[in-house]
Design a protein around this motif. Sequence first.
Motif, PDB file in Angstrom:
ATOM      1  N   THR A 185       1.158   3.621  -2.069  1.00 22.51           N
ATOM      2  CA  THR A 185       2.091   4.571  -2.679  1.00 22.51           C
ATOM      3  C   THR A 185       1.452   5.944  -2.877  1.00 22.51           C
ATOM      4  OG1 THR A 185       3.250   2.769  -3.811  1.00 22.51           O
ATOM      5  CG2 THR A 185       3.579   4.989  -4.677  1.00 22.51           C
ATOM      6  N   ILE A 186       0.217   5.979  -3.355  1.00 25.15           N
ATOM      7  CA  ILE A 186      -0.452   7.262  -3.587  1.00 25.15           C
ATOM      8  C   ILE A 186      -0.726   7.959  -2.253  1.00 25.15           C
ATOM      9  CG2 ILE A 186      -2.525   8.374  -4.466  1.00 25.15           C
ATOM     10  CD1 ILE A 186      -0.461   7.464  -6.590  1.00 25.15           C
ATOM     11  N   GLY A 187      -1.166   7.201  -1.246  1.00 20.77           N
ATOM     12  CA  GLY A 187      -1.366   7.801   0.077  1.00 20.77           C
ATOM     13  C   GLY A 187      -0.086   8.399   0.618  1.00 20.77           C
ATOM     14  N   ARG A 192       3.686  12.708   1.956  1.00 20.57           N
ATOM     15  CA  ARG A 192       5.152  12.763   1.987  1.00 20.57           C
ATOM     16  C   ARG A 192       5.719  11.738   2.961  1.00 20.57           C
ATOM     17  NH1 ARG A 192       7.081  19.005   1.101  1.00 20.57           N
ATOM     18  NH2 ARG A 192       9.074  17.952   1.038  1.00 20.57           N
ATOM     19  N   GLN A 193       5.299  10.484   2.744  1.00 24.64           N
ATOM     20  CA  GLN A 193       5.814   9.352   3.501  1.00 24.64           C
ATOM     21  C   GLN A 193       6.398   8.332   2.528  1.00 24.64           C
ATOM     22  OE1 GLN A 193       2.430   8.037   5.776  1.00 24.64           O
ATOM     23  NE2 GLN A 193       2.382   9.864   7.053  1.00 24.64           N
ATOM     24  N   VAL A 194       7.029   7.292   3.061  1.00 28.86           N
ATOM     25  CA  VAL A 194       7.654   6.274   2.217  1.00 28.86           C
ATOM     26  C   VAL A 194       6.789   5.018   2.219  1.00 28.86           C
ATOM     27  CG1 VAL A 194       9.709   4.852   1.837  1.00 28.86           C
ATOM     28  CG2 VAL A 194       9.949   7.192   2.697  1.00 28.86           C
ATOM     29  N   PRO A 195       6.454   4.470   1.050  1.00 32.36           N
ATOM     30  CA  PRO A 195       5.612   3.263   0.985  1.00 32.36           C
ATOM     31  C   PRO A 195       6.266   2.054   1.651  1.00 32.36           C
ATOM     32  CG  PRO A 195       5.717   4.366  -1.153  1.00 32.36           C
ATOM     33  CD  PRO A 195       6.748   5.021  -0.287  1.00 32.36           C
ATOM     34  N   ILE A 196       5.463   1.065   1.942  1.00 35.91           N
ATOM     35  CA  ILE A 196       5.939  -0.120   2.666  1.00 35.91           C
ATOM     36  C   ILE A 196       6.765  -1.038   1.776  1.00 35.91           C
ATOM     37  CG2 ILE A 196       5.154  -2.225   3.856  1.00 35.91           C
ATOM     38  CD1 ILE A 196       2.715  -0.500   4.794  1.00 35.91           C
ATOM     39  N   ILE A 197       6.327  -1.237   0.533  1.00 33.79           N
ATOM     40  CA  ILE A 197       7.017  -2.153  -0.388  1.00 33.79           C
ATOM     41  C   ILE A 197       7.344  -1.429  -1.683  1.00 33.79           C
ATOM     42  CG2 ILE A 197       6.811  -4.270  -1.743  1.00 33.79           C
ATOM     43  CD1 ILE A 197       4.975  -5.409   0.345  1.00 33.79           C
ATOM     44  N   ARG A 198       8.554  -1.649  -2.169  1.00 34.58           N
ATOM     45  CA  ARG A 198       8.929  -1.137  -3.495  1.00 34.58           C
ATOM     46  C   ARG A 198       8.698  -2.245  -4.516  1.00 34.58           C
ATOM     47  NH1 ARG A 198      13.020  -0.135  -7.353  1.00 34.58           N
ATOM     48  NH2 ARG A 198      13.265   2.093  -7.846  1.00 34.58           N
ATOM     49  N   TYR A 199       7.929  -1.945  -5.527  1.00 29.75           N
ATOM     50  CA  TYR A 199       7.554  -2.940  -6.523  1.00 29.75           C
ATOM     51  C   TYR A 199       8.773  -3.501  -7.242  1.00 29.75           C
ATOM     52  CZ  TYR A 199       5.570  -4.845 -10.855  1.00 29.75           C
ATOM     53  OH  TYR A 199       5.231  -5.652 -11.917  1.00 29.75           O
ATOM     54  N   VAL A 200       8.776  -4.832  -7.399  1.00 26.93           N
ATOM     55  CA  VAL A 200       9.820  -5.510  -8.163  1.00 26.93           C
ATOM     56  C   VAL A 200       9.146  -6.202  -9.334  1.00 26.93           C
ATOM     57  CG1 VAL A 200      11.612  -7.284  -8.143  1.00 26.93           C
ATOM     58  CG2 VAL A 200      11.226  -5.875  -6.099  1.00 26.93           C
ATOM     59  N   LEU A 220       7.336   5.914  -8.674  1.00 27.90           N
ATOM     60  CA  LEU A 220       6.514   6.609  -7.680  1.00 27.90           C
ATOM     61  C   LEU A 220       7.070   6.396  -6.275  1.00 27.90           C
ATOM     62  CD1 LEU A 220       2.865   5.947  -8.941  1.00 27.90           C
ATOM     63  CD2 LEU A 220       4.129   8.113  -8.994  1.00 27.90           C
ATOM     64  N   TYR A 221       7.573   5.190  -6.022  1.00 29.47           N
ATOM     65  CA  TYR A 221       8.214   4.922  -4.721  1.00 29.47           C
ATOM     66  C   TYR A 221       9.399   5.864  -4.517  1.00 29.47           C
ATOM     67  CZ  TYR A 221      10.503   2.322  -0.931  1.00 29.47           C
ATOM     68  OH  TYR A 221      11.095   1.964   0.262  1.00 29.47           O
ATOM     69  N   ALA A 226      12.054  10.729  -2.177  1.00 30.11           N
ATOM     70  CA  ALA A 226      12.683  12.039  -2.381  1.00 30.11           C
ATOM     71  C   ALA A 226      11.856  13.145  -1.731  1.00 30.11           C
ATOM     72  CB  ALA A 226      12.849  12.306  -3.875  1.00 30.11           C
ATOM     73  N   ALA A 227      10.529  13.046  -1.825  1.00 34.64           N
ATOM     74  CA  ALA A 227       9.667  14.058  -1.205  1.00 34.64           C
ATOM     75  C   ALA A 227       9.779  14.021   0.310  1.00 34.64           C
ATOM     76  CB  ALA A 227       8.215  13.829  -1.627  1.00 34.64           C
ATOM     77  N   LYS A 228       9.885  12.810   0.867  1.00 35.82           N
ATOM     78  CA  LYS A 228       9.996  12.655   2.316  1.00 35.82           C
ATOM     79  C   LYS A 228      11.307  13.225   2.841  1.00 35.82           C
ATOM     80  CE  LYS A 228       9.633  10.672   6.475  1.00 35.82           C
ATOM     81  NZ  LYS A 228       8.696  11.131   7.511  1.00 35.82           N
ATOM     82  N   THR A 229      12.407  12.903   2.174  1.00 35.87           N
ATOM     83  CA  THR A 229      13.740  13.317   2.634  1.00 35.87           C
ATOM     84  C   THR A 229      14.131  14.696   2.121  1.00 35.87           C
ATOM     85  OG1 THR A 229      14.757  12.184   0.738  1.00 35.87           O
ATOM     86  CG2 THR A 229      14.504  10.927   2.778  1.00 35.87           C
TER      87      THR A 229
END
Length: 389
Positions: A185-187, A192-200, A220-221, A226-229
């Motif tokens: 997520t931090i990377g 400005r990319q989207v992480p692989i998994i959204r925490y549940v 953060l996800y 939002a930063a990516k799009t």
Amino acid sequence: MTCDRCHRLKSKCIFPPDASTCHRCDRLGHRCESRTAHPRGRKPKGYIWAVTEPWSKDLIDSFVIGPSFSSSFKHNLKAGYDPILQGTCMAITAALHGGSSDNLSLISTTTALQRFRQFNLESYSQLAAFSGVGLCIVTFEILTTCTFSYAVVAHTLLSIKPWYPVPWEYPDLECNLHCLMLMDTIGCLFLRQVPIIRYVGQRPIVDRALGLSCNFLPILYDLCEAAKTQNDLSPVELAVSDWRPDEPPDFEATFSTNEVMSMRTQASVYPQAALLFIHRLKYPFWMNDEIGHTRARQILSELDACFHTTGEYPLASFFPFLVAALEFMNPEERGDIMFARDKRFKPVFKQYAIKIRQLIESVWRMRDEGQILTWDQVTQLMPKMFYLP
């Protein structure tokens, strides 16, 4: 007679006359120790761990918030122990003690990486071992070059994603996943990319690395998305501002004063860093700098307060430190930041500290030249590196 190091490398071991150190160890500056004969016969249960266990107390403590988490972390490592881990763990220990250039360390980790890619996942218990191997390889890379870890993090998370969320009865897998997801997520946030998994979040949890901040991961996800799009940042900004950590009723009784301080500091500076990051997505450096500087001073003030109580910055606080450091223009304040970078993080992260110095100084230099920098321009200045949380 063959010394331990030459034996493991299957290398010819030559001792000069009347010397206690072989040619190879003398040339490379290693301690030369001769092999010790082990009793013959069946090895007792647990023998491999007892003899080859590389997880020293110093290393375990370097990757947990405080001592209260050390025994459970070590237990999880033992419970999910896989033969693949043996060489990698030995390599991590060598790297921790300054042996990062040793051929044995590199060969062990390369072998583990090859087998890691061929791992066949058929159960949650295998996922725990798989995620543990991934974290070990990432740990070795962080201790040595801190450049290519994202490929391992991404492969691990992409492999586990079809199984996510994991049942709560696999705490070792859950613990490994939290670290991997925060790294990813931090990377993604920086790039400005989207992480692989959204925490549940299935239940309140106090994590060995994230402390009270696990349920901040979904926010953060959303910020990454939002930063990516380049969507409206207002909803996620409001979510960041409204977030509060959930402390268990027995929180202060369960953990030491230093651990409580570290976790509360971590849970405070992460939202502030996210708000500062949002501010810089909206405004380039040299625009609305007063707000950025105020937030940055608050972040560093809280980190310093934690240091003066506990003796170090909290685990997983590089992201708040880095986004805050970019805001400063005063030479004296910049000197304090570089001193903190050198002295207040856990010493095992020295390779990463060297890399973020390059980035911070590049941004400072361009700001001193009067350049107006957007976050995308800052990203272009970033050296090839893996971004730690």
